[in-house]
Scaffold this motif. Structure first.
Motif, PDB file in Angstrom:
ATOM      1  N   ALA A 173       1.056  -0.966  -0.049  1.00 27.41           N
ATOM      2  CA  ALA A 173      -0.033   0.168   0.099  1.00 27.41           C
ATOM      3  C   ALA A 173       0.496   1.115  -0.391  1.00 27.41           C
ATOM      4  CB  ALA A 173      -1.181   0.102   1.007  1.00 27.41           C
ATOM      5  N   ILE A 174       2.263   1.777   0.626  1.00 24.41           N
ATOM      6  CA  ILE A 174       2.934   2.229   0.497  1.00 24.41           C
ATOM      7  C   ILE A 174       3.012   2.618  -0.695  1.00 24.41           C
ATOM      8  CG2 ILE A 174       4.902   3.380   1.708  1.00 24.41           C
ATOM      9  CD1 ILE A 174       3.990   1.826   3.973  1.00 24.41           C
ATOM     10  N   ALA A 175       3.998   1.246  -0.921  1.00 22.44           N
ATOM     11  CA  ALA A 175       5.073   1.359  -2.918  1.00 22.44           C
ATOM     12  C   ALA A 175       3.640   1.729  -3.416  1.00 22.44           C
ATOM     13  CB  ALA A 175       5.197  -0.191  -2.572  1.00 22.44           C
ATOM     14  N   ASP A 176       2.565   1.934  -3.546  1.00 29.59           N
ATOM     15  CA  ASP A 176       1.558   2.014  -4.688  1.00 29.59           C
ATOM     16  C   ASP A 176       1.353   3.538  -4.572  1.00 29.59           C
ATOM     17  OD1 ASP A 176       1.450  -0.475  -5.412  1.00 29.59           O
ATOM     18  OD2 ASP A 176      -0.206  -0.932  -4.583  1.00 29.59           O
ATOM     19  N   ALA A 177       1.111   3.968  -3.577  1.00 30.24           N
ATOM     20  CA  ALA A 177       0.757   5.055  -2.318  1.00 30.24           C
ATOM     21  C   ALA A 177       2.303   6.356  -3.278  1.00 30.24           C
ATOM     22  CB  ALA A 177       1.153   5.684  -0.993  1.00 30.24           C
ATOM     23  N   PHE A 178       3.522   5.407  -2.938  1.00 26.40           N
ATOM     24  CA  PHE A 178       4.546   6.209  -2.960  1.00 26.40           C
ATOM     25  C   PHE A 178       4.642   6.602  -4.591  1.00 26.40           C
ATOM     26  CE2 PHE A 178       9.203   6.159  -4.502  1.00 26.40           C
ATOM     27  CZ  PHE A 178       9.863   7.049  -3.711  1.00 26.40           C
ATOM     28  N   ALA A 179       4.629   5.270  -5.299  1.00 27.79           N
ATOM     29  CA  ALA A 179       4.352   5.257  -6.778  1.00 27.79           C
ATOM     30  C   ALA A 179       2.953   6.176  -7.459  1.00 27.79           C
ATOM     31  CB  ALA A 179       4.218   4.279  -7.416  1.00 27.79           C
ATOM     32  N   LYS A 180       2.337   6.273  -6.772  1.00 28.00           N
ATOM     33  CA  LYS A 180       0.789   7.263  -6.839  1.00 28.00           C
ATOM     34  C   LYS A 180       1.316   8.413  -6.936  1.00 28.00           C
ATOM     35  CE  LYS A 180      -3.096   6.498  -6.961  1.00 28.00           C
ATOM     36  NZ  LYS A 180      -4.738   5.870  -6.761  1.00 28.00           N
ATOM     37  N   LYS A 181       2.020   9.240  -5.704  1.00 30.99           N
ATOM     38  CA  LYS A 181       3.086  10.443  -5.615  1.00 30.99           C
ATOM     39  C   LYS A 181       4.124  11.122  -6.613  1.00 30.99           C
ATOM     40  CE  LYS A 181       3.125  13.899  -2.144  1.00 30.99           C
ATOM     41  NZ  LYS A 181       2.878  13.996  -0.703  1.00 30.99           N
ATOM     42  N   TYR A 182       5.380  10.545  -6.213  1.00 28.13           N
ATOM     43  CA  TYR A 182       6.318  10.149  -6.090  1.00 28.13           C
ATOM     44  C   TYR A 182       7.022   9.971  -8.030  1.00 28.13           C
ATOM     45  CZ  TYR A 182       6.577  11.452  -1.985  1.00 28.13           C
ATOM     46  OH  TYR A 182       5.789  12.731  -0.352  1.00 28.13           O
ATOM     47  N   ILE A 183       6.041   9.118  -8.271  1.00 27.45           N
ATOM     48  CA  ILE A 183       6.888   8.924  -9.525  1.00 27.45           C
ATOM     49  C   ILE A 183       6.079   8.445 -11.308  1.00 27.45           C
ATOM     50  CG2 ILE A 183       8.010   6.886 -11.222  1.00 27.45           C
ATOM     51  CD1 ILE A 183       8.086   5.137  -8.382  1.00 27.45           C
ATOM     52  N   SER A 184       6.687   9.389 -11.795  1.00 20.77           N
ATOM     53  CA  SER A 184       5.589   9.533 -12.785  1.00 20.77           C
ATOM     54  C   SER A 184       5.957   8.738 -14.311  1.00 20.77           C
ATOM     55  CB  SER A 184       6.714  10.932 -14.231  1.00 20.77           C
ATOM     56  OG  SER A 184       7.578  10.054 -14.674  1.00 20.77           O
ATOM     57  N   PRO A 185       4.690   8.439 -15.082  1.00 15.80           N
ATOM     58  CA  PRO A 185       4.412   7.055 -15.985  1.00 15.80           C
ATOM     59  C   PRO A 185       6.163   7.463 -16.839  1.00 15.80           C
ATOM     60  CG  PRO A 185       2.990   8.358 -16.048  1.00 15.80           C
ATOM     61  CD  PRO A 185       3.594   9.379 -15.537  1.00 15.80           C
ATOM     62  N   ASP A 186       6.937   8.070 -16.727  1.00 13.77           N
ATOM     63  CA  ASP A 186       8.059   7.896 -17.883  1.00 13.77           C
ATOM     64  C   ASP A 186       9.538   7.195 -16.921  1.00 13.77           C
ATOM     65  OD1 ASP A 186       8.409  10.644 -16.416  1.00 13.77           O
ATOM     66  OD2 ASP A 186       9.296  11.079 -18.815  1.00 13.77           O
ATOM     67  N   THR A 201       6.870  -1.887 -11.640  1.00 16.17           N
ATOM     68  CA  THR A 201       7.168  -2.576 -12.894  1.00 16.17           C
ATOM     69  C   THR A 201       6.877  -2.350 -13.947  1.00 16.17           C
ATOM     70  OG1 THR A 201       6.508  -4.591 -12.106  1.00 16.17           O
ATOM     71  CG2 THR A 201       6.927  -5.689 -13.963  1.00 16.17           C
ATOM     72  N   GLY A 202       8.370  -2.240 -14.883  1.00 13.45           N
ATOM     73  CA  GLY A 202       8.984  -1.624 -15.757  1.00 13.45           C
ATOM     74  C   GLY A 202       9.476  -0.523 -15.752  1.00 13.45           C
ATOM     75  N   LEU A 203       9.520   0.090 -15.056  1.00 18.19           N
ATOM     76  CA  LEU A 203       9.980   1.626 -14.858  1.00 18.19           C
ATOM     77  C   LEU A 203      11.639   1.498 -14.144  1.00 18.19           C
ATOM     78  CD1 LEU A 203       7.173   4.066 -14.611  1.00 18.19           C
ATOM     79  CD2 LEU A 203       7.863   3.789 -15.946  1.00 18.19           C
ATOM     80  N   GLU A 204      11.808   0.131 -13.349  1.00 11.45           N
ATOM     81  CA  GLU A 204      13.443  -0.113 -12.892  1.00 11.45           C
ATOM     82  C   GLU A 204      14.257   0.247 -13.814  1.00 11.45           C
ATOM     83  OE1 GLU A 204      13.522  -3.405 -10.757  1.00 11.45           O
ATOM     84  OE2 GLU A 204      13.158  -2.825  -9.155  1.00 11.45           O
ATOM     85  N   ARG A 205      14.580  -0.106 -14.818  1.00 16.85           N
ATOM     86  CA  ARG A 205      15.590  -0.082 -16.024  1.00 16.85           C
ATOM     87  C   ARG A 205      15.499   1.674 -16.564  1.00 16.85           C
ATOM     88  NH1 ARG A 205      18.102  -2.898 -19.621  1.00 16.85           N
ATOM     89  NH2 ARG A 205      19.369  -2.355 -21.304  1.00 16.85           N
ATOM     90  N   ARG A 206      14.205   2.347 -16.169  1.00 15.47           N
ATOM     91  CA  ARG A 206      14.397   3.891 -16.848  1.00 15.47           C
ATOM     92  C   ARG A 206      15.338   4.689 -15.840  1.00 15.47           C
ATOM     93  NH1 ARG A 206       8.657   5.210 -19.480  1.00 15.47           N
ATOM     94  NH2 ARG A 206       9.036   3.664 -21.395  1.00 15.47           N
ATOM     95  N   ALA A 207      15.016   4.006 -14.198  1.00 22.26           N
ATOM     96  CA  ALA A 207      15.147   4.773 -13.526  1.00 22.26           C
ATOM     97  C   ALA A 207      16.619   4.528 -13.252  1.00 22.26           C
ATOM     98  CB  ALA A 207      14.611   4.391 -12.040  1.00 22.26           C
ATOM     99  N   VAL A 208      17.403   3.820 -13.442  1.00 20.46           N
ATOM    100  CA  VAL A 208      18.913   2.950 -13.377  1.00 20.46           C
ATOM    101  C   VAL A 208      19.739   4.048 -14.405  1.00 20.46           C
ATOM    102  CG1 VAL A 208      20.395   1.430 -13.526  1.00 20.46           C
ATOM    103  CG2 VAL A 208      18.581   0.946 -12.809  1.00 20.46           C
ATOM    104  N   GLU A 209      18.722   4.010 -15.397  1.00 20.30           N
ATOM    105  CA  GLU A 209      19.573   5.134 -16.225  1.00 20.30           C
ATOM    106  C   GLU A 209      19.413   6.167 -16.087  1.00 20.30           C
ATOM    107  OE1 GLU A 209      16.859   4.369 -20.404  1.00 20.30           O
ATOM    108  OE2 GLU A 209      18.151   1.911 -19.885  1.00 20.30           O
ATOM    109  N   ALA A 231       9.620  12.783  -8.398  1.00 22.11           N
ATOM    110  CA  ALA A 231       9.526  13.733  -8.502  1.00 22.11           C
ATOM    111  C   ALA A 231      11.058  14.461  -7.362  1.00 22.11           C
ATOM    112  CB  ALA A 231       8.548  13.952  -6.926  1.00 22.11           C
ATOM    113  N   GLY A 232      11.530  15.510  -7.949  1.00 22.82           N
ATOM    114  CA  GLY A 232      12.836  16.043  -7.729  1.00 22.82           C
ATOM    115  C   GLY A 232      13.705  16.013  -8.967  1.00 22.82           C
ATOM    116  N   ASP A 233      13.469  14.526  -8.846  1.00 24.72           N
ATOM    117  CA  ASP A 233      14.952  14.095 -10.005  1.00 24.72           C
ATOM    118  C   ASP A 233      16.425  14.528  -9.614  1.00 24.72           C
ATOM    119  OD1 ASP A 233      14.901  13.278 -12.609  1.00 24.72           O
ATOM    120  OD2 ASP A 233      16.040  15.116 -13.468  1.00 24.72           O
ATOM    121  N   THR A 234      16.251  13.677  -8.486  1.00 23.72           N
ATOM    122  CA  THR A 234      17.371  13.387  -7.485  1.00 23.72           C
ATOM    123  C   THR A 234      17.900  12.139  -7.105  1.00 23.72           C
ATOM    124  OG1 THR A 234      16.225  13.222  -5.047  1.00 23.72           O
ATOM    125  CG2 THR A 234      16.694  15.575  -5.982  1.00 23.72           C
ATOM    126  N   GLN A 235      19.405  12.282  -6.914  1.00 20.50           N
ATOM    127  CA  GLN A 235      19.899  10.951  -7.139  1.00 20.50           C
ATOM    128  C   GLN A 235      19.432  10.088  -5.780  1.00 20.50           C
ATOM    129  OE1 GLN A 235      24.203  11.534  -6.508  1.00 20.50           O
ATOM    130  NE2 GLN A 235      24.295  12.123  -9.081  1.00 20.50           N
TER     131      GLN A 235
END
Length: 124
Positions: free
Chosen positions: A38-51, A73-81, A55-59
Motif C-alpha cells: 500500500a505504501i509502495a503504491d502510494a509512493f509511486a502514485k505521488k512521486y513517480i511519473s509514468p515515464d 514494474t517496467g520502470l526500474e530500468r528507466r530509473a537506473v538509466e 519527483a525532484g529528479d534527485t539521485q
C-alpha cells in the motif's frame, strides 16, 4: 523530506514483514506485506511519473526507490538509466548524495547500477 519519509516507512514495513515471515508468524507478516504494498503504491502514485521520473529528479530519490523496491514494474530500468546518466553528466562523475555513500547502500541497489557506479567512482 516527504519522499524520504515515505520511502523509509515502506522499507520499515518490508523489514517487519520479512522478519515476521522468518519467525513463522505468517499472518502478521502478510499484514505488514500488505502495508508495504500500500505504501509502495502510494509512493509511486505521488512521486513517480509514468515515464519513470521521480519527483525532484534527485539521485537520492532514485536510490531510495530502487533500493527499497518502490519502482513500479517496467520502470526500474528507466530509473537506473536516469541515475547513471545524472552521475555521468557531472565533470568528475560522483554521487552527490553523500548520505548514501556513507551508508554503503550503492553496492546493494541492483547489480547493473552498482557496476556502472563502480566504474565511475573513485575508491572511498
Amino acid at each position: 523530506k516527504d519522499l524520504i519519509g515515505t520511502a523509509y516507512f515502506a522499507h520499515a514495513a518490508d523489514i517487519v514483514s520479512r522478519s515476521l515471515h522468518a519467525l513463522g508468524r505468517v499472518d502478521e507478516g502478510a499484514s505488514y506485506e500488505g502495508l508495504f504494498r500500500a505504501i509502495a503504491d502510494a509512493f509511486a502514485k505521488k512521486y513517480i511519473s509514468p515515464d519513470g521520473r521521480i519527483a525532484g529528479d534527485t539521485q537520492c530519490g532514485y536510490i531510495l526507490a530502487l533500493r527499497f523496491g518502490l519502482m513500479p514494474t517496467g520502470l526500474e530500468r528507466r530509473a537506473v538509466e536516469r541515475l547513471v546518466g545524472d552521475i555521468r553528466a557531472t565533470p568528475a562523475p560522483v554521487i552527490r548524495t553523500q548520505f548514501w555513500r556513507a551508508r554503503g547502500e550503492i553496492p546493494r541497489i541492483r547489480s547493473s547500477l552498482a557496476r556502472a557506479l563502480r566504474k565511475r567512482l573513485p575508491p572511498t
